[in-house]
Write a protein that holds these residues in place. Structure first.
Motif, mmCIF file in Angstrom:
data_model
loop_
_atom_site.group_PDB
_atom_site.id
_atom_site.type_symbol
_atom_site.label_atom_id
_atom_site.label_comp_id
_atom_site.label_asym_id
_atom_site.label_seq_id
_atom_site.Cartn_x
_atom_site.Cartn_y
_atom_site.Cartn_z
ATOM 1 N N LEU A 8 1.446 32.256 10.546
ATOM 2 C CA LEU A 8 0.978 33.530 10.188
ATOM 3 C C LEU A 8 0.148 34.229 11.034
ATOM 4 C CD1 LEU A 8 -0.863 30.865 7.230
ATOM 5 C CD2 LEU A 8 0.943 32.708 7.125
ATOM 6 N N HIS A 9 0.297 34.088 12.199
ATOM 7 C CA HIS A 9 -0.575 34.876 13.276
ATOM 8 C C HIS A 9 0.380 36.038 13.533
ATOM 9 C CE1 HIS A 9 -2.829 36.170 16.731
ATOM 10 N NE2 HIS A 9 -1.924 35.936 17.385
ATOM 11 N N ASP A 17 -5.468 35.064 2.104
ATOM 12 C CA ASP A 17 -6.149 33.773 2.106
ATOM 13 C C ASP A 17 -5.457 32.833 1.224
ATOM 14 O OD1 ASP A 17 -8.484 34.621 3.321
ATOM 15 O OD2 ASP A 17 -9.600 35.205 1.427
ATOM 16 N N CYS A 20 -3.174 31.144 3.705
ATOM 17 C CA CYS A 20 -3.765 30.057 4.437
ATOM 18 C C CYS A 20 -4.124 28.980 3.611
ATOM 19 C CB CYS A 20 -5.180 30.907 4.840
ATOM 20 S SG CYS A 20 -5.004 32.000 6.230
ATOM 21 N N ALA A 53 -7.969 25.280 5.032
ATOM 22 C CA ALA A 53 -7.841 26.718 4.864
ATOM 23 C C ALA A 53 -8.714 27.760 5.464
ATOM 24 C CB ALA A 53 -7.368 26.914 3.163
ATOM 25 N N VAL A 56 -8.213 27.492 8.976
ATOM 26 C CA VAL A 56 -6.922 28.400 9.518
ATOM 27 C C VAL A 56 -7.622 30.011 9.424
ATOM 28 C CG1 VAL A 56 -4.731 29.241 8.495
ATOM 29 C CG2 VAL A 56 -5.384 26.757 8.650
ATOM 30 N N ARG A 57 -8.074 30.298 8.382
ATOM 31 C CA ARG A 57 -8.753 31.830 7.962
ATOM 32 C C ARG A 57 -9.478 32.041 9.377
ATOM 33 N NH1 ARG A 57 -6.747 35.549 5.559
ATOM 34 N NH2 ARG A 57 -6.425 36.125 7.756
ATOM 35 N N LEU A 60 -7.109 32.281 12.499
ATOM 36 C CA LEU A 60 -6.408 33.743 12.556
ATOM 37 C C LEU A 60 -7.206 34.867 12.714
ATOM 38 C CD1 LEU A 60 -3.992 32.942 9.443
ATOM 39 C CD2 LEU A 60 -3.614 32.724 12.053
#
Length: 103
Positions: A8-9, A17, A20, A53, A56-57, A60
């Motif tokens: 996702l990066h 979102d 994520c 999540a 992760v957000r 990132l």
């Protein structure tokens, strides 16, 4: 299961979102070892997915890179090509195995 988690990066447009959340859900499912949960564990698993999540957000959002952003469509096509290549290799192997005499 985890094969469904995609990078996702450094994409254009940036990860949403929802992406994520989907990655977090796949991660939790892999750790727990099931794709569905019992009602008794649903709240615990939902909370874990939400926490992961959010992490992760944050990850990132905080990562930096000098590399140019990747195009989602191009990367998806590369993943599909790798998958097709792998499936073809498995098919060929299985055909060769069936064709060889048992011995």
């Amino acid at each position: 299961m985890c094969r469904n988690i995609v990078p996702l990066h450094n994409f254009t447009p940036p990860a949403t979102d929802a992406e994520c959340h989907d990655a977090a859900l796949q991660f939790v499912r892999r750790i727990v070892g099931t794709t569905t949960s019992s009602r008794a564990n649903q709240d615990v698993l939902d909370r874990a997915v939400d926490e992961i999540a959010a992490s992760v957000r944050n990850l990132l959002d905080d990562l930096v890179t000098k590399a140019p952003p990747k195009m989602r469509e191009v990367e998806a096509a590369k993943r599909q090509a790798r998958s097709a290549e792998c499936c073809e290799a498995i098919r060929v192997f299985q055909e060769q195995k069936r064709a060889s005499p048992a011995g």
